[in-house]
Design a protein around this motif. Structure first.
Motif, mmCIF file in Angstrom:
data_model
loop_
_atom_site.group_PDB
_atom_site.id
_atom_site.type_symbol
_atom_site.label_atom_id
_atom_site.label_comp_id
_atom_site.label_asym_id
_atom_site.label_seq_id
_atom_site.Cartn_x
_atom_site.Cartn_y
_atom_site.Cartn_z
ATOM 1 N N THR A 1 -8.805 8.756 -23.398
ATOM 2 C CA THR A 1 -8.221 9.936 -24.022
ATOM 3 C C THR A 1 -9.165 10.540 -25.046
ATOM 4 O O THR A 1 -9.382 11.766 -25.071
ATOM 5 N N ILE A 2 -9.773 9.695 -25.889
ATOM 6 C CA ILE A 2 -10.670 10.219 -26.909
ATOM 7 C C ILE A 2 -11.944 10.782 -26.270
ATOM 8 O O ILE A 2 -12.510 11.784 -26.726
ATOM 9 N N ASN A 3 -12.370 10.167 -25.181
ATOM 10 C CA ASN A 3 -13.538 10.676 -24.462
ATOM 11 C C ASN A 3 -13.231 12.013 -23.795
ATOM 12 O O ASN A 3 -14.051 12.941 -23.808
ATOM 13 N N ASP A 4 -12.055 12.114 -23.207
ATOM 14 C CA ASP A 4 -11.649 13.374 -22.591
ATOM 15 C C ASP A 4 -11.536 14.489 -23.632
ATOM 16 O O ASP A 4 -11.830 15.655 -23.338
ATOM 17 N N TRP A 5 -11.110 14.128 -24.837
ATOM 18 C CA TRP A 5 -10.995 15.143 -25.883
ATOM 19 C C TRP A 5 -12.365 15.710 -26.237
ATOM 20 O O TRP A 5 -12.521 16.929 -26.354
ATOM 21 N N TYR A 6 -13.351 14.858 -26.382
ATOM 22 C CA TYR A 6 -14.687 15.335 -26.726
ATOM 23 C C TYR A 6 -15.402 15.961 -25.525
ATOM 24 O O TYR A 6 -16.398 16.671 -25.705
ATOM 25 N N ASP A 7 -14.895 15.716 -24.333
ATOM 26 C CA ASP A 7 -15.494 16.295 -23.130
ATOM 27 C C ASP A 7 -14.710 17.498 -22.612
ATOM 28 O O ASP A 7 -14.944 17.944 -21.488
ATOM 29 N N ARG A 8 -13.827 18.036 -23.421
ATOM 30 C CA ARG A 8 -12.953 19.097 -22.914
ATOM 31 C C ARG A 8 -13.740 20.337 -22.475
ATOM 32 O O ARG A 8 -13.335 21.023 -21.525
ATOM 33 N N ASP A 9 -14.870 20.625 -23.134
ATOM 34 C CA ASP A 9 -15.668 21.788 -22.729
ATOM 35 C C ASP A 9 -16.357 21.544 -21.385
ATOM 36 O O ASP A 9 -16.457 22.460 -20.559
ATOM 37 N N TYR B 1 -12.996 1.516 -22.783
ATOM 38 C CA TYR B 1 -12.583 0.183 -22.376
ATOM 39 C C TYR B 1 -12.406 0.212 -20.874
ATOM 40 O O TYR B 1 -11.321 0.112 -20.343
ATOM 41 N N GLY B 2 -13.480 0.369 -20.185
ATOM 42 C CA GLY B 2 -13.379 0.331 -18.744
ATOM 43 C C GLY B 2 -13.531 1.661 -18.115
ATOM 44 O O GLY B 2 -13.468 1.819 -16.916
ATOM 45 N N GLY B 3 -13.774 2.722 -18.811
ATOM 46 C CA GLY B 3 -13.957 3.980 -18.150
ATOM 47 C C GLY B 3 -14.266 5.049 -19.119
ATOM 48 O O GLY B 3 -14.204 4.876 -20.311
ATOM 49 N N GLY B 4 -14.597 6.227 -18.645
ATOM 50 C CA GLY B 4 -14.896 7.354 -19.496
ATOM 51 C C GLY B 4 -14.241 8.566 -18.935
ATOM 52 O O GLY B 4 -13.352 8.516 -18.113
ATOM 53 N N CYS B 5 -14.741 9.729 -19.372
ATOM 54 C CA CYS B 5 -14.211 10.983 -18.884
ATOM 55 C C CYS B 5 -14.342 11.062 -17.375
ATOM 56 O O CYS B 5 -13.500 11.563 -16.683
ATOM 57 N N ARG B 6 -15.458 10.487 -16.849
ATOM 58 C CA ARG B 6 -15.682 10.580 -15.425
ATOM 59 C C ARG B 6 -15.499 9.239 -14.744
ATOM 60 O O ARG B 6 -15.206 9.173 -13.576
ATOM 61 N N ALA C 1 -13.761 21.639 -18.654
ATOM 62 C CA ALA C 1 -13.324 23.010 -18.367
ATOM 63 C C ALA C 1 -14.186 23.638 -17.272
ATOM 64 O O ALA C 1 -13.726 24.532 -16.548
ATOM 65 N N ILE C 2 -15.420 23.135 -17.133
ATOM 66 C CA ILE C 2 -16.324 23.619 -16.079
ATOM 67 C C ILE C 2 -16.177 22.780 -14.811
ATOM 68 O O ILE C 2 -16.024 23.319 -13.712
ATOM 69 N N ASN C 3 -16.229 21.451 -14.979
ATOM 70 C CA ASN C 3 -16.233 20.551 -13.819
ATOM 71 C C ASN C 3 -14.860 20.347 -13.203
ATOM 72 O O ASN C 3 -14.706 20.345 -11.983
ATOM 73 N N GLU C 4 -13.870 20.103 -14.054
ATOM 74 C CA GLU C 4 -12.525 19.773 -13.583
ATOM 75 C C GLU C 4 -11.483 20.460 -14.463
ATOM 76 O O GLU C 4 -10.780 19.813 -15.241
ATOM 77 N N PRO C 5 -11.368 21.785 -14.355
ATOM 78 C CA PRO C 5 -10.479 22.543 -15.252
ATOM 79 C C PRO C 5 -8.998 22.219 -15.094
ATOM 80 O O PRO C 5 -8.185 22.600 -15.945
ATOM 81 N N TYR C 6 -8.658 21.512 -14.023
ATOM 82 C CA TYR C 6 -7.261 21.172 -13.779
ATOM 83 C C TYR C 6 -6.810 19.945 -14.557
ATOM 84 O O TYR C 6 -5.634 19.600 -14.542
ATOM 85 N N ARG C 7 -7.729 19.265 -15.248
ATOM 86 C CA ARG C 7 -7.352 18.056 -15.972
ATOM 87 C C ARG C 7 -6.449 18.409 -17.152
ATOM 88 O O ARG C 7 -6.419 19.559 -17.615
ATOM 89 N N PRO C 8 -5.674 17.434 -17.674
ATOM 90 C CA PRO C 8 -4.612 17.746 -18.647
ATOM 91 C C PRO C 8 -5.066 18.506 -19.893
ATOM 92 O O PRO C 8 -4.406 19.447 -20.317
ATOM 93 N N ILE C 9 -6.200 18.101 -20.488
ATOM 94 C CA ILE C 9 -6.604 18.743 -21.742
ATOM 95 C C ILE C 9 -7.151 20.151 -21.517
ATOM 96 O O ILE C 9 -6.651 21.110 -22.130
ATOM 97 N N PRO C 10 -8.154 20.353 -20.649
ATOM 98 C CA PRO C 10 -8.654 21.723 -20.480
ATOM 99 C C PRO C 10 -7.631 22.672 -19.855
ATOM 100 O O PRO C 10 -7.673 23.884 -20.096
#
Length: 315
Positions: free
Chosen positions: A80-88, A3-8, A91-100
């Motif tokens: 949040t749901i997009n970040d969950w499926y993008d956690r792998d 709804y207006g954005g994704g993982c990136r 972990a490479i691009n932005e490992p400092y984000r909350p989930i990874p």
């Protein structure tokens, strides 16, 4: 899809639109199959010809609730749901984000997803009741976008975001299309010309989505996502990005001019020119280094262009 954005792609700051023309808060996942159903439902509204935005306490309150639905609740849910499926990938691009990084646990992620989803759907239903809709169009826009953001955009096996063209257009539609429709349905009548115009305007949203792909090339390439910078290389992708943004806005300005709305067309043109200047000043030089600076300086002009277009279509 989000709804207006994704993982990136992060949410924009647009506000809900009504027939008064104010553009929406960042929106929901795309639902291209829904307009016929929704438009049919709109015809049965109890205040079809009388509804419009007025600067009253009630209408301002409706706008705030619509923004809460589209922004914190449903944007939060889909991100949040997009970040969950993008956690792998993260972990490479932005490992400092909350989930990874482990700052938030799996149970906390799941709880957040459900709270935000149910909160957004509940506010959608409330807005339908408040507006006197015979058919709950806002609720179904929220529900359809939320389901599509999970089933089609974020989650395997479909995961539209694996394809740079389809995924980014879907993301662009979520920035512009569905939230605009929700605001239009709340304060006006959602018509076919509005649906078509916002879908076309979503091509510019595709360009905005590409901006966020450059910093993620490493993870996308490693995990097989065909983002446009991966598929075409950074140099070509830069020009696809700015072309989608600029050509769309110029085309919309030409459309407004053809319908006799000269001043709106000139206003939109005037708001497009600074974006082009900033693209050459920042984005085309180095889309990774100047990512944040470019978006912070250019996005407001794009958002005001949406406002101008919405105002033009309401008169």
């Amino acid at each position: 899809m989000t709804y207006g954005g994704g993982c990136r792609a992060r949410p924009s700051t647009t506000q809900p639109a009504g027939s008064s023309g104010a553009p929406p808060a960042p929106p929901a996942g795309p639902s291209d199959a829904c307009p016929t159903l929704f438009l049919r439902g709109q015809r049965g509204t109890s205040r079809e010809t009388e509804r419009n935005f007025h600067w009253t306490v009630e209408d301002v309150a409706k706008s705030i609730v619509c923004m809460l639905m589209s922004g914190p609740c449903l944007t939060g849910y889909t991100q949040t749901i997009n970040d969950w499926y993008d956690r792998d990938i993260d972990a490479i691009n932005e490992p400092y984000r909350p989930i990874p990084s482990g700052a938030i646990s799996e149970n906390e992620v799941i709880t957040q997803i459900w709270v935000l989803l149910l909160g957004g759907l509940g506010l959608g239903a409330l807005l339908d009741i408040w507006a006197g809709h015979d058919f709950p169009i806002i609720f179904y826009l929220a529900l359809g976008g939320s389901l599509l953001s999970y089933i089609i955009y974020s989650a395997p096996p479909l995961k539209l975001k694996q394809n740079g063209w389809i995924g980014n257009f879907a993301l662009g539609a979520s920035y512009i299309g569905l939230p605009w429709w929700a605001g239009q349905a709340l304060f006006g009548t959602l018509t076919t010309d509005i649906v078509v115009l916002t879908c076309l305007y979503s091509i510019a949203g595709l360009g905005i989505a590409i901006v966020n792909d450059f910093k993620s090339i490493e993870g996308d390439r490693t995990l097989g996502l065909q983002s446009l910078p991966v598929a075409f290389g950074m140099e070509t992708a830069k020009w696809i990005c700015v072309g989608a943004i600029d050509i769309t806005q110029l085309s919309v300005a030409a459309y407004l001019l053809s319908t006799g709305k000269l001043y709106y067309a000139l206003a939109l043109l005037g708001l497009t020119i600074p974006q082009v200047i900033l693209q050459f000043q920042y984005f085309l030089k180095d889309p990774v280094k100047y990512d944040v600076k470019y978006q912070a300086s250019a996005q407001p002009f794009f958002v005001f262009g949406l406002l101008v277009t919405a105002l033009a279509t309401s008169h």
